[in-house]
Design a protein around this motif. Sequence first.
Motif, short mmCIF file in Angstrom:
data_model
loop_
_atom_site.label_atom_id
_atom_site.label_comp_id
_atom_site.label_asym_id
_atom_site.label_seq_id
_atom_site.Cartn_x
_atom_site.Cartn_y
_atom_site.Cartn_z
N ILE A 4 -10.64 -22.31 -39.26
CA ILE A 4 -11.46 -23.02 -38.64
C ILE A 4 -13.17 -22.34 -38.63
CG2 ILE A 4 -11.75 -24.72 -37.05
CD1 ILE A 4 -9.80 -25.15 -38.87
N LYS A 5 -13.72 -23.27 -38.94
CA LYS A 5 -15.37 -23.09 -38.21
C LYS A 5 -15.19 -23.87 -37.56
CE LYS A 5 -19.94 -21.63 -39.23
NZ LYS A 5 -20.84 -21.53 -40.47
N VAL A 6 -15.34 -23.70 -35.81
CA VAL A 6 -15.82 -24.69 -34.87
C VAL A 6 -17.32 -24.75 -34.88
CG1 VAL A 6 -15.71 -25.40 -32.06
CG2 VAL A 6 -14.31 -24.01 -33.46
N ASP A 7 -17.81 -26.23 -35.49
CA ASP A 7 -19.04 -26.23 -36.10
C ASP A 7 -19.36 -28.13 -36.03
OD1 ASP A 7 -18.01 -27.14 -38.05
OD2 ASP A 7 -19.26 -25.79 -39.94
N ALA A 8 -18.34 -28.58 -35.73
CA ALA A 8 -18.16 -30.69 -35.75
C ALA A 8 -18.72 -30.26 -37.13
CB ALA A 8 -19.45 -30.42 -34.71
N ARG A 9 -18.26 -30.30 -37.99
CA ARG A 9 -17.74 -30.46 -39.20
C ARG A 9 -16.60 -30.65 -39.48
NH1 ARG A 9 -22.72 -27.56 -42.08
NH2 ARG A 9 -24.45 -28.01 -40.38
N VAL A 10 -16.32 -31.38 -40.53
CA VAL A 10 -14.72 -31.73 -40.57
C VAL A 10 -14.28 -31.07 -42.02
CG1 VAL A 10 -14.52 -34.21 -39.64
CG2 VAL A 10 -15.27 -33.91 -42.06
N ASN A 11 -15.33 -30.77 -42.84
CA ASN A 11 -15.37 -29.98 -43.62
C ASN A 11 -13.56 -28.98 -44.52
OD1 ASN A 11 -16.94 -28.35 -42.94
ND2 ASN A 11 -17.63 -27.40 -44.39
N ASP A 12 -13.40 -28.67 -42.72
CA ASP A 12 -12.71 -27.55 -43.03
C ASP A 12 -10.56 -28.41 -42.68
OD1 ASP A 12 -13.98 -25.27 -42.83
OD2 ASP A 12 -13.83 -24.86 -40.69
N TRP A 13 -10.93 -29.59 -41.99
CA TRP A 13 -9.64 -30.76 -41.61
C TRP A 13 -9.74 -31.37 -43.28
CZ3 TRP A 13 -7.73 -29.24 -37.25
CH2 TRP A 13 -8.23 -28.81 -36.38
N GLU A 14 -8.02 -31.69 -42.80
CA GLU A 14 -8.06 -32.81 -44.40
C GLU A 14 -8.25 -34.41 -43.36
OE1 GLU A 14 -3.79 -34.52 -45.74
OE2 GLU A 14 -3.43 -32.07 -45.80
N ILE A 15 -8.76 -35.37 -44.02
CA ILE A 15 -9.03 -36.32 -43.93
C ILE A 15 -8.34 -37.83 -44.62
CG2 ILE A 15 -11.36 -37.95 -44.00
CD1 ILE A 15 -11.39 -35.40 -41.68
N PRO A 16 -7.92 -38.09 -43.79
CA PRO A 16 -7.73 -38.39 -42.71
C PRO A 16 -7.27 -37.67 -41.30
CG PRO A 16 -6.54 -40.23 -43.88
CD PRO A 16 -7.06 -39.26 -44.48
N LEU A 17 -7.47 -37.57 -40.93
CA LEU A 17 -7.31 -36.85 -39.54
C LEU A 17 -5.72 -37.22 -39.13
CD1 LEU A 17 -10.17 -35.86 -37.01
CD2 LEU A 17 -8.95 -34.49 -38.62
N ARG A 18 -4.85 -36.44 -39.04
CA ARG A 18 -3.55 -36.84 -38.51
C ARG A 18 -3.27 -38.25 -38.06
NH1 ARG A 18 0.94 -32.54 -37.34
NH2 ARG A 18 2.85 -33.31 -38.14
N PHE A 19 -4.15 -38.51 -36.42
CA PHE A 19 -3.19 -39.56 -35.45
C PHE A 19 -4.30 -40.01 -35.00
CE2 PHE A 19 -0.88 -35.80 -34.99
CZ PHE A 19 0.63 -35.94 -35.21
N TYR A 20 -4.16 -41.48 -34.77
CA TYR A 20 -4.82 -42.35 -34.13
C TYR A 20 -4.50 -43.19 -32.71
CZ TYR A 20 -8.50 -45.75 -33.67
OH TYR A 20 -9.15 -46.82 -33.35
N ASP A 21 -5.16 -43.23 -31.85
CA ASP A 21 -4.89 -43.57 -30.31
C ASP A 21 -4.98 -44.43 -30.37
OD1 ASP A 21 -3.79 -43.23 -27.65
OD2 ASP A 21 -5.90 -43.05 -27.40
N ASP A 22 -5.34 -46.21 -29.82
CA ASP A 22 -5.74 -46.78 -30.14
C ASP A 22 -6.74 -47.46 -29.13
OD1 ASP A 22 -5.12 -48.62 -32.56
OD2 ASP A 22 -2.96 -48.68 -31.76
#
Length: 199
Positions: free
Chosen positions: A19-37
Amino acid sequence: MICSCSQETFSGALQTTPIKVDARVNDWEIPLRFYDDKTKLNYSITNDANNIYLCMRTADPQTQTKITQAGMQIWIDTTGRKNRSIGISFPLPTGKKMKYGEQTGYDPPDLDWVDKKKMSKIRNNFVAANKEMQIIGFKNSGGFIPLHSDSGINASMNWDSTNTLVYEMQIPFSTFYKKKLTSSDSIKIFNIGIFVNGV
């Protein structure tokens, strides 16, 4: 590793690619796994043997305002409870003094009256003004540190082309637990709390 966030307990997802910590989501599976209402945050938490990785996104303007003006905190409890002894504040609340005497944040004008060009400038100013995070309870360090530090604790935040706020963080286990996870840690519960401060 088993994670517990708010009232949920879930098996941590193993991170198999860097994971490159650069505020981009290209390293992550979208949608992200959880959502907090409550916080309107979409998030994922993963780990490998060396690090915990967090990615959060929100398109909600009120949540973005809370984060940019009042700040956000990440708390880790290695006992699986909800103790707040190991934590990171980033971004810091607007106006908080950083290590080098600068003030954090950027006071935006009334956002209802801001056009796209001005909004882009406001966001760029915010990112430029927030160069440090505050840590507490970590081994061998505390106080204010750069967003990309020698300790390996790294954070980044920015907006994408859809005006969604993206937040990423990497936290080495060696900074608060032990150098590397082993198979015996696969049943260990870590509590990770994500708190958006109120305005």
